[in-house]
Design a protein around this motif. Structure first.
Motif, short mmCIF file in Angstrom:
data_model
loop_
_atom_site.label_atom_id
_atom_site.label_comp_id
_atom_site.label_asym_id
_atom_site.label_seq_id
_atom_site.Cartn_x
_atom_site.Cartn_y
_atom_site.Cartn_z
N LEU A 116 -15.72 -4.43 6.87
CA LEU A 116 -14.92 -4.50 5.65
C LEU A 116 -15.73 -5.06 4.48
CD1 LEU A 116 -11.55 -5.52 7.24
CD2 LEU A 116 -11.88 -3.57 5.71
N LYS A 117 -15.43 -4.54 3.29
CA LYS A 117 -16.10 -4.96 2.07
C LYS A 117 -15.06 -5.50 1.09
CE LYS A 117 -19.38 -1.11 2.54
NZ LYS A 117 -19.93 0.10 1.87
N PRO A 118 -15.47 -6.34 0.15
CA PRO A 118 -14.51 -6.84 -0.85
C PRO A 118 -13.79 -5.70 -1.59
CG PRO A 118 -16.49 -8.15 -0.92
CD PRO A 118 -16.77 -7.01 0.03
N GLU A 119 -14.46 -4.58 -1.80
CA GLU A 119 -13.84 -3.46 -2.51
C GLU A 119 -12.78 -2.74 -1.66
OE1 GLU A 119 -17.13 -4.04 -2.12
OE2 GLU A 119 -18.24 -2.16 -1.83
N ASP A 120 -12.63 -3.12 -0.41
CA ASP A 120 -11.55 -2.58 0.42
C ASP A 120 -10.24 -3.34 0.20
OD1 ASP A 120 -13.93 -2.23 3.07
OD2 ASP A 120 -13.14 -0.63 1.78
N THR A 121 -10.29 -4.40 -0.59
CA THR A 121 -9.09 -5.19 -0.87
C THR A 121 -8.04 -4.34 -1.59
OG1 THR A 121 -10.29 -7.29 -0.97
CG2 THR A 121 -8.20 -7.16 -2.16
N ALA A 122 -6.85 -4.28 -1.01
CA ALA A 122 -5.78 -3.44 -1.56
C ALA A 122 -4.53 -3.60 -0.70
CB ALA A 122 -6.19 -1.98 -1.60
N VAL A 123 -3.44 -3.07 -1.21
CA VAL A 123 -2.26 -2.87 -0.38
C VAL A 123 -2.40 -1.50 0.27
CG1 VAL A 123 0.24 -2.65 -0.31
CG2 VAL A 123 -0.83 -4.32 -1.85
N TYR A 124 -2.28 -1.46 1.58
CA TYR A 124 -2.43 -0.22 2.35
C TYR A 124 -1.06 0.33 2.71
CZ TYR A 124 -7.45 -0.83 2.69
OH TYR A 124 -8.79 -0.93 2.39
N TYR A 125 -0.88 1.62 2.42
CA TYR A 125 0.37 2.31 2.68
C TYR A 125 0.16 3.44 3.67
CZ TYR A 125 1.89 0.07 -1.68
OH TYR A 125 2.20 -0.83 -2.66
N CYS A 126 1.15 3.65 4.53
CA CYS A 126 1.13 4.84 5.38
C CYS A 126 2.18 5.81 4.88
CB CYS A 126 1.36 4.49 6.85
SG CYS A 126 2.90 3.63 7.23
N GLY A 127 1.89 7.08 5.05
CA GLY A 127 2.79 8.12 4.59
C GLY A 127 2.90 9.24 5.61
N ARG A 128 4.06 9.92 5.58
CA ARG A 128 4.28 11.07 6.45
C ARG A 128 3.92 12.34 5.70
NH1 ARG A 128 9.95 13.33 8.89
NH2 ARG A 128 10.08 14.21 6.77
N SER A 129 3.03 13.12 6.26
CA SER A 129 2.59 14.35 5.60
C SER A 129 3.63 15.45 5.76
CB SER A 129 1.26 14.81 6.19
OG SER A 129 0.88 16.05 5.64
#
Length: 128
Positions: A85-98
């Motif tokens: 992991l890198k600092p630029e991976d910092t985020a809110v991660y969402y999952c979605g149904r395709s």
């Protein structure tokens, strides 16, 4: 249809995390799934996606070789293993149904319009 993302947290650069997205209220194995992320002040961006069976996977260039998407249709769950992991991976991660069982192009998997349901997001913070 409900999607529940979990597994986020605070880690240091170089560490690993595994996110989970558990689905309920629909036939999980019938749809492709995807992970997106959104950093503060930025638009939601594609991270990874997987076809209904798990045979096809798709990655953003920024995570290729570090992240691995998988799914267990018996457990109605999709995973995102995040390594190095890198600092630029910092985020809110969402999952979605395709909308697509097997997305045919990267343009399809990258577009938020290709997903009809979203989880609530889980925060990943990577410190340097």
């Amino acid at each position: 249809v409900q999607l529940q993302a979990s597994g986020g947290g605070l880690v240091q650069a170089g560490d690993s995390l595994r996110l989970s997205c558990t689905a309920s209220g629909h036939t999980f194995g019938g749809n492709g799934m995807g992970w997106f992320r959104q950093a503060p002040g930025k638009e939601r961006e594609f991270v990874a996606a997987i076809s209904w069976s798990g045979s096809n996977t798709y990655y953003a260039d920024s995570v290729k070789g570090r992240f691995t998407v998988s799914r267990d249709n018996y457990k109605n769950t999709m995973y995102l293993q995040m390594d190095s992991l890198k600092p630029e991976d910092t985020a809110v991660y969402y999952c979605g149904r395709s909308l697509y069982p097997v997305p045919r192009t990267m343009a399809i998997v990258r577009s938020t319009s290709s997903y009809d349901y979203w989880g609530q997001g889980t925060l990943v913070t990577v410190s340097s």
